[in-house]
Enzyme design. Structure first.
Site, mmCIF file in Angstrom:
data_model
loop_
_atom_site.group_PDB
_atom_site.id
_atom_site.type_symbol
_atom_site.label_atom_id
_atom_site.label_comp_id
_atom_site.label_asym_id
_atom_site.label_seq_id
_atom_site.Cartn_x
_atom_site.Cartn_y
_atom_site.Cartn_z
ATOM 1 N N ASP A 36 60.796 41.634 24.257
ATOM 2 C CA ASP A 36 59.714 42.603 24.418
ATOM 3 C C ASP A 36 58.338 41.964 24.172
ATOM 4 O OD1 ASP A 36 61.499 44.492 25.152
ATOM 5 O OD2 ASP A 36 61.110 45.888 23.529
ATOM 6 N N ASP A 289 21.004 50.481 57.881
ATOM 7 C CA ASP A 289 22.199 49.658 58.125
ATOM 8 C C ASP A 289 23.462 50.340 57.608
ATOM 9 O OD1 ASP A 289 22.811 48.053 55.225
ATOM 10 O OD2 ASP A 289 20.824 48.946 55.512
#
Lengths: 536, 422
Positions: A36, A289
């Site tokens: 773990d 743009d």
């Protein structure tokens, strides 16, 4: 049993580790088997931490199971205390230890250590990582935040005259997506408003800092997934109000500022101050743009906080059209459902990546905003993508300053989300010169130079198609192959002249149009009829 | 080539420690095993933690529709066992339907499934019945409570051994055991064939249907040091082990090949002819790294059981100085030839108490610490150069042609230290 390959969240004890690792002077003793400890590398590798997480694992083995794992736990606890001398300890069990039922809480009590020991009950078989982090933080706050406050904090007027209002910043943890820079950005923003930060927690806080939480006038909740429960308890206990707006995006940041002013008892901001936007996003978004961004279809998925924020920014600040909204955070399903209804899209609450993949294929977005997982789905489908939420990979723990929150965060969002899209002028030229030799489906994105895209593993595609078929979805990976269903060859050739990033949409619209009218074959006419019918 | 008379670490005491272990569990072996056996699928029966581990260990590969998955147990599965078996059957049915290309399915046990005593071997037998002849279903445990990192491969291969066909009694065959990179396997096959050993087989095979035969006439040669269970299973089938050091470095590879050649009575002249050029090439490749590595001290944190063979190779062929060599498990018999070649001043340790071991490493301040990813950056931050050990499993390092690459893996962190001026 749930068949899982990819998991958006780890188990709850990883959430506890995220809180312990974020803090100073706290040590977590985890009853867990060998192996773990893999979770350590999330912190040392992905977040590149230079210290081991403050977690000691009991590391029981099969041969211990017949004997006394409880004694092993107590020994480990005592050794960890003696070695690290923390100011407070957390104890708990990982999924396997939960099954052997050793009761870390009782064992820790019996050990009688000279520091507070906080037991964590994290049900591994029902809950997940964010829940674990929230529960851990809540237990720490409950245990360590001093019981009494001199003055209730909901009356800022009673503050000593001249003193600036103070708040706590709650929620940032280790392994949090951009938490480091969000905290810096919001701290600076609060300072500009005239609010001082009392304690930031859990990130960087010690148990002594947690004990001072009650001294603040109110709380700023940056990440409701993690700090929501603790903030509610602080409100009940100390009367501290907490913020509800998460300051991601230009508009949300302004709302956040207004909310903070209100909670801090400061006057409304002068209109003149608001006249000049504090981020570049509004002007960038209004400049010509950006026109081509209007109505671009965007699919949003992530943790609930980031998904909700991204949906707002995408629609109100970029002018996109939201075509999908979802989260893997089941605890916040209701918020996502309510928001999705507002946007008129189908909410998606799932932690199964195949569901998300299917939803993306069905929605045909031009941009996906999601996690590391959606990045890969989008890559496979050839759709532009930007990351907005954990789980993320090492490249999303960047060296440079990159908050998501506040006015600078809005600038970061602008750059990050626009970058993967084809530029506006390029888009127009592609419409003009249809069989562009340098820029077509097979070509690499222009910012990667010229050359052909490398095909994905062929078996991956077929597996994917099989997976889709198994789920009852159309076996179609975006634009990968044409369903030969009634397409005449001229119509198919005409379809191929449509720029690839909108071609999938055109194809599906045409097929839907044909099906609705019972047309057995699709001609060039059908294609253009459908185009006229559906608009873009 | 003659080996110095056995001295080294043969009789050296081993420090055995218990405490926190900073190691992977056996599930991690799936990451390379599923690429090696091309039509096998690995289904872990475990918790969300197991799935999270696989995801963390497999990194980006998880998105290439990998041939592994986790059946994540939920609360309902913990309530009663009968139910868990039905759930498992359902998960397997979905899987087999989704991936018709799969010929072999491993049900891999995890800590949670072992603790609740879910009998996966019976489940495997039951499912094998159901899906034969299309899919063979096997079972092994990769749980952390029973296995460390590479021991997962050991358990997997051991579960394959009973499935191997019976070898004819009159044709002695060589079986090379342990996952090797395809390129390394091909090199070894060519070398064996050049020395006149035909029909050498490898375990695991690249295809599940291509299982090598085994029987009393077979001899097996371990290519990896972590295969205790597999060796035992092979001996139960009557196969005999050929003792040898492991094929790391020029010397190690020669001794390993030589052991096989001697066992099959290959003419020494023919052996030299087959291996001399490659061995000389390997020595030349090692020479380029010698200056950088000679005299540098080494510290091995336990990880894969490759530590002792690596320490032997780095000390004898590059002049490095191992200080402590930690291993998660020390198989005395399989490592006898390695121990004899280790310098006699090495501290051997088995098992781990990571904090104590870190104290020892800090006291020694070795030039290179070989360790896992949970320790590497923290040690670098303390000014200790590290080499992450997992790379030694995911990179071709065995055999002559890879000897230089293996040395380069250790030279690189040191070179980086000298280059950086920040």
């Amino acid at each position: 049993m749930q068949l899982t390959v990819w998991t958006y969240e780890g188990p709850p004890h990883v959430g506890a580790m995220r809180v312990a690792t974020a803090m100073e002077g706290v040590h977590y003793v985890l009853h867990a088997p060998q192996g773990d400890t893999y979770a350590d590398l999330l912190f040392t590798m992905i977040e590149r931490r230079d210290k081991r997480p403050p977690v000691t694992y009991t590391t029981f083995e099969a041969r211990d199971l017949g004997t006394d794992t409880a004694a092993l736990f107590q020994r480990t606890l005592k050794d960890a205390h003696d070695r690290f001398r923390p100011q407070a300890m957390l104890v708990g069990a990982s999924c396997t230890a939960e099954l052997i039922q050793d009761d870390p809480a009782g064992l820790a009590k019996a050990a009688n250590l000279p520091v507070p020991v906080i037991p964590l009950e994290l049900p591994s078989y029902q809950r997940k990582e964010n829940w674990g982090a929230a529960e851990t933080f809540y237990q720490i706050v409950r245990t360590l935040a001093g019981a009494v406050k001199e003055r209730p904090g909901d009356e800022p007027a009673t503050r000593r005259s001249g003193a600036r209002p103070t708040c706590n910043i709650l929620g940032p943890t280790a392994l949090g997506f951009r938490h480091r820079d969000d905290v810096a950005e919001i701290t600076r923003l609060l300072g500009e408003i005239g609010v001082d930060v009392n304690v930031v927690a859990p990130l960087g806080a010690s148990p002594a800092d947690i004990a001072r939480l009650g001294a603040a006038d109110f709380n700023v909740v940056l990440y409701p997934e993690i700090a929501g429960v603790a903030a509610k308890w602080l409100k009940r206990t100390f009367g501290q109000a907490f913020t509800t707006v998460v300051p991601i995006g230009h508009g949300a940041t302004r709302d956040f500022v207004a909310e903070v002013r209100r909670l801090a008892g400061l006057p409304e901001a002068e209109v003149a101050v608001a006249a000049k936007p504090a981020s570049n996003l509004p002007w960038f978004s209004r400049s010509v743009d950006s026109n081509y961004l209007t109505g671009k279809r965007v699919f949003v998925f992530g943790d609930a906080t980031h998904a909700l924020a991204a949906a707002r920014v995408a629609t109100e600040e970029f002018g996109f059209t939201l075509v999908g909204l979802g989260t893997y955070s089941r605890e916040f399903a209701r918020d996502i459902r309510a928001a999705a209804e507002g946007y008129g899209v189908e909410p998606l609450i799932s932690d199964d990546y195949l569901d998300i993949e299917q939803a993306i294929v069905a929605a045909q977005p031009e941009l996906v905003l999601g996690t590391q997982m959606e990045r890969h789905i989008a890559k496979r489908l050839g759709i532009a993508c930007a990351v907005i939420s954990a789980p993320v990979h090492v490249q999303d723990y960047p060296a440079r300053y990159s908050p998501q929150m506040g006015f600078e965060g809005a600038n970061v969002l602008w750059d990050t989300w626009v970058r993967p899209l084809v530029m506006g002028l390029e888009e127009h030229l592609l419409g003009m010169f249809r069989d562009d030799f340098e820029f077509h489906d097979e070509a690499k994105p222009s910012h990667l130079g010229s050359g052909a895209r490398i095909a994905a593993e062929p078996h991956a595609d077929t597996a994917m198609a099989a997976a889709m078929a198994a789920k009852g979805a159309p076996a179609d990976a975006g634009d990968a192959e044409l369903i030969s269903l009634g397409w005449l060859s001229e119509a198919e050739a005409e379809l191929k002249k449509i720029p690839f990033f909108v071609r999938g949409k055109a194809r599906r619209n045409t097929e839907k149009f044909a099906a609705e009218r019972g047309l057995s074959e699709i001609t060039v006419e059908t294609l253009y009829d459908a185009k006229a019918h559906y608009g873009r | 080539m003659t080996v110095a008379p056995a001295a080294g670490c043969t009789d050296r005491a081993v420090l055995r420690e218990r405490g926190q272990r900073e190691v992977f569990c056996g599930l991690t072996g799936i990451v390379w095993l599923h690429r090696k056996i091309q039509d096998a699928f690995f289904l872990v029966v475990g918790s969300r933690t197991c799935a999270h581990l696989m995801q963390s260990a497999a990194g980006v590969m998880i998105f290439a529709e990998p041939r592994f998955a986790t059946a994540v147990m939920e609360e309902r599965d913990l309530a009663g066992l009968a139910d868990a078996n039905e759930e498992l059957d359902r998960a397997v049915a979905r899987l087999v339907e989704r991936r018709p290309d799969i010929k072999m399915l491993f049900l891999v046990g995890s800590c949670p499934s072992e603790v609740i005593k879910l009998d996966l071997s019976r489940a495997a037998a039951r499912l094998s019945e159901r899906y034969r002849p299309d899919v063979r279903v096997l079972n092994y445990s990769g749980s952390g409570i029973e296995t460390t990192f590479t021991q997962g491969e050991d358990r997997c291969l051991a579960s394959l051994v009973p499935e191997l066909p019976e070898a004819p009694a009159d044709a002695p065959e060589l079986l090379v055991v342990g996952t090797l990179a395809d390129v390394v396997e091909d090199q070894f096959a060519r070398l064996f064939s050049a020395m006149g050993l035909e029909g050498v087989r490898f375990l695991p095979p690249r295809k599940a249907r291509d299982l090598p035969p085994v029987g009393p006439s077979a001899r097996y040669l371990l290519a990896q040091p972590f295969l205790g269970e597999t060796a035992r299973a092979l001996e139960e089938r009557g196969a005999g082990r050929i003792a040898a050091p492991f094929p790391l470095g020029a010397e190690g590879t020669t001794l390993w090949l030589q052991a096989a050649a001697d066992a099959f009575g290959i003419d020494p002249m023919r052996f030299r002819a087959a291996t001399a050029a490659a061995e000389a090439r390997a020595k030349r490749a090692l020479e380029t790294h010698r200056a950088a590595l000679c005299g540098k001290s080494l510290f091995f944190f336990p990880d894969s059981q490759l530590e002792i063979p690596l320490a032997r190779m780095l000390s004898r062929e590059l002049g490095m100085q191992p200080t402590e060599v930690g291993t998660p498990y020390l198989h005395r018999q399989h490592l006898a030839d390695e121990l004899a070649l280790l310098p006699d001043d090495v501290r051997l340790s088995e098992g781990q108490d990571v904090d104590r071991q870190l104290d020892r490493a800090r006291a020694i301040r070795p030039d290179i610490s070989v360790c896992g990813l949970g320790l590497a950056n923290p040690l670098e931050a303390e000014g200790l150069a590290t080499k992450w050990s997992i790379e030694l499993l995911f990179t071709p390092i065995q055999g002559y042609e890879q000897a230089g690459d293996l040395a380069a893996l250790f030279a690189r962190p040191l070179a980086r230290q000298t280059r950086l001026r920040v």
